[in-house]
Design a protein around this motif. Structure first.
Motif, PDB file in Angstrom:
ATOM      1  N   GLU A  73       0.809  -1.208   0.000  1.00  0.00           N
ATOM      2  CA  GLU A  73       0.000   0.000   0.000  1.00  0.00           C
ATOM      3  C   GLU A  73       0.849   1.267   0.000  1.00  0.00           C
ATOM      4  OE1 GLU A  73      -3.490   2.105   2.738  1.00  0.00           O
ATOM      5  OE2 GLU A  73      -2.672   0.123   3.248  1.00  0.00           O
ATOM      6  N   HIS A  74       1.964   1.266   0.739  1.00  0.00           N
ATOM      7  CA  HIS A  74       2.764   2.484   0.890  1.00  0.00           C
ATOM      8  C   HIS A  74       4.098   2.400   0.155  1.00  0.00           C
ATOM      9  CE1 HIS A  74      -0.058   3.909   3.908  1.00  0.00           C
ATOM     10  NE2 HIS A  74       0.061   2.749   4.546  1.00  0.00           N
ATOM     11  N   ARG A  75       4.157   1.546  -0.827  1.00  0.00           N
ATOM     12  CA  ARG A  75       5.421   1.317  -1.528  1.00  0.00           C
ATOM     13  C   ARG A  75       5.949   2.611  -2.171  1.00  0.00           C
ATOM     14  NH1 ARG A  75       8.150  -3.011  -3.717  1.00  0.00           N
ATOM     15  NH2 ARG A  75       9.309  -2.581  -5.639  1.00  0.00           N
ATOM     16  N   ARG A  76       5.070   3.339  -2.843  1.00  0.00           N
ATOM     17  CA  ARG A  76       5.501   4.555  -3.542  1.00  0.00           C
ATOM     18  C   ARG A  76       6.058   5.586  -2.550  1.00  0.00           C
ATOM     19  NH1 ARG A  76       1.307   7.477  -7.459  1.00  0.00           N
ATOM     20  NH2 ARG A  76       1.635   5.482  -8.539  1.00  0.00           N
ATOM     21  N   GLU A  77       5.354   5.776  -1.421  1.00  0.00           N
ATOM     22  CA  GLU A  77       5.818   6.746  -0.432  1.00  0.00           C
ATOM     23  C   GLU A  77       7.173   6.342   0.152  1.00  0.00           C
ATOM     24  OE1 GLU A  77       2.885   5.463  -0.615  1.00  0.00           O
ATOM     25  OE2 GLU A  77       1.368   7.064  -0.640  1.00  0.00           O
TER      26      GLU A  77
END
Length: 344
Positions: A176-180
């Motif tokens: 879910e937070h890979r990009r961040e």
């Protein structure tokens, strides 16, 4: 001391003051988008009172640097989400956004804008004041390394061996937070690179600095107010044989600060400017002095003494009209006891 020219030309110098975004509000009010964080290209152009093409040209020439300071171009679903959240009405398929840090970055790159120039001057003034307030000797030797160097290398080591690997592990296990997390890891890597570059610059600076024969003189002069500086110059003139020295500085000085006679009887007029080292003497100030010295006071010898440098245009005017300029380097030697040749 950082000069405006160096700030325009050196990314390393710009990186060193990129956090001082409060300077923007000292120049003029900055309107933000409803999200309270960003502005558009048109808003940046309005702030700096230039056309859109001037801002777009800066982006083309320095895009990577601006992106490192928060510049983003939204499109597709990301743009739609931003429009919905911020209430922006736009039919554009892409929207460039600038953070406050990006705007300051533009101010340090934009040459043909009076607002940008004022921003740089305020920025340099803040930096000069901050540096002047730091202790003169804050180094603690540690195997030939100063305390600041040691801290830089320790931080670099921790970031490289602990923080970045931690982000790598989190990225592998996160969906879910890979990009961040990837974005944060890139920020940490940029900090590491800057610390390494900073360490190299310090080492190179130490290699090129030799002993200065007049250490401390300019620090003392920089601590003088304008009146004290004028009297300091008057003392130097008397020391070099000048007579009838009168200090006129202040209201009613008729455009000159000091008058007198040289040892060989020439009528002497002097203009004194106690500026911060980054603020050069401009051509307009030379032109104003020309009228006062040769027309009003009928000088045989005109001196313009400053605690800073002179712009090329100012030097050209001085040379053309016979004004002797005494810049920071010459003032340092003169104050140390080296006679001013023109007074012989």
């Amino acid at each position: 001391m950082i000069s405006e020219v160096v700030l325009l030309e050196s990314r390393a110098m710009r990186d060193g003051v990129a956090e001082r975004t409060e300077v923007l509000d000292r120049v003029k009010g900055l309107s933000l988008l409803p999200d309270g964080m960003h502005v558009t290209t048109a808003m940046v152009a309005a702030y700096f009172e230039v056309g859109l093409k001037a801002i777009e040209s800066v982006v083309v020439d320095h895009r990577a640097e601006l992106e490192g300071n928060g510049y983003r171009v939204l499109s597709g679903a990301e743009l739609a989400s931003f429009k919905e959240a911020s209430g922006i009405q736009s039919r554009s398929r892409a929207l460039a956004l600038y953070s406050r840090r990006t705007i300051l970055n533009v101010a340090m790159l934009l040459r043909d804008s009076e607002v940008a120039r004022q921003t740089r001057m305020y920025l340099l003034d803040m930096e000069y004041t901050a540096r002047a307030q730091r202790p003169a000797d804050n180094s603690v030797e540690n195997g030939g390394m100063s305390l600041s160097d040691h801290i830089d290398q320790r931080i670099t080591h921790v970031l490289g061996t602990t923080v970045v690997p931690m982000f790598n592990a989190l990225i592998e296990s996160s969906g879910e937070h890979r990009r961040e997390l990837i974005s944060l890891r890139e920020d940490v890597e940029k900090v590491t690179q800057r610390l390494c570059a900073h360490h190299v610059r310090l080492r190179n600076l130490e290699r090129t600095q030799g002993p200065r024969p007049f250490t401390g003189i300019m620090a003392s002069i920089d601590g003088m107010n304008w009146r004290e500086f004028e009297h300091h110059v008057a003392v130097l003139l008397r020391r070099d044989g000048c007579t009838d020295i009168i200090v006129h500085g202040g209201p009613g000085d008729r455009g000159v600060d000091i008058t007198g006679q040289t040892a060989n009887g020439r009528r002497l007029v002097v203009q004194c400017k106690s500026f911060a080292p980054y603020r050069p003497v401009w051509s307009g100030e030379l032109q104003k002095f020309l009228g006062a010295s040769f027309v009003q006071h009928r000088a045989d010898l005109a001196l313009f003494v400053a605690t800073t440098a002179f712009t090329p245009d100012a030097r050209a005017i001085a040379e053309e009209h016979g004004v002797t300029v005494v810049d920071r380097a010459a003032l340092e030697k003169w104050s140390a006891g080296v006679p001013l040749p023109v007074l012989d």
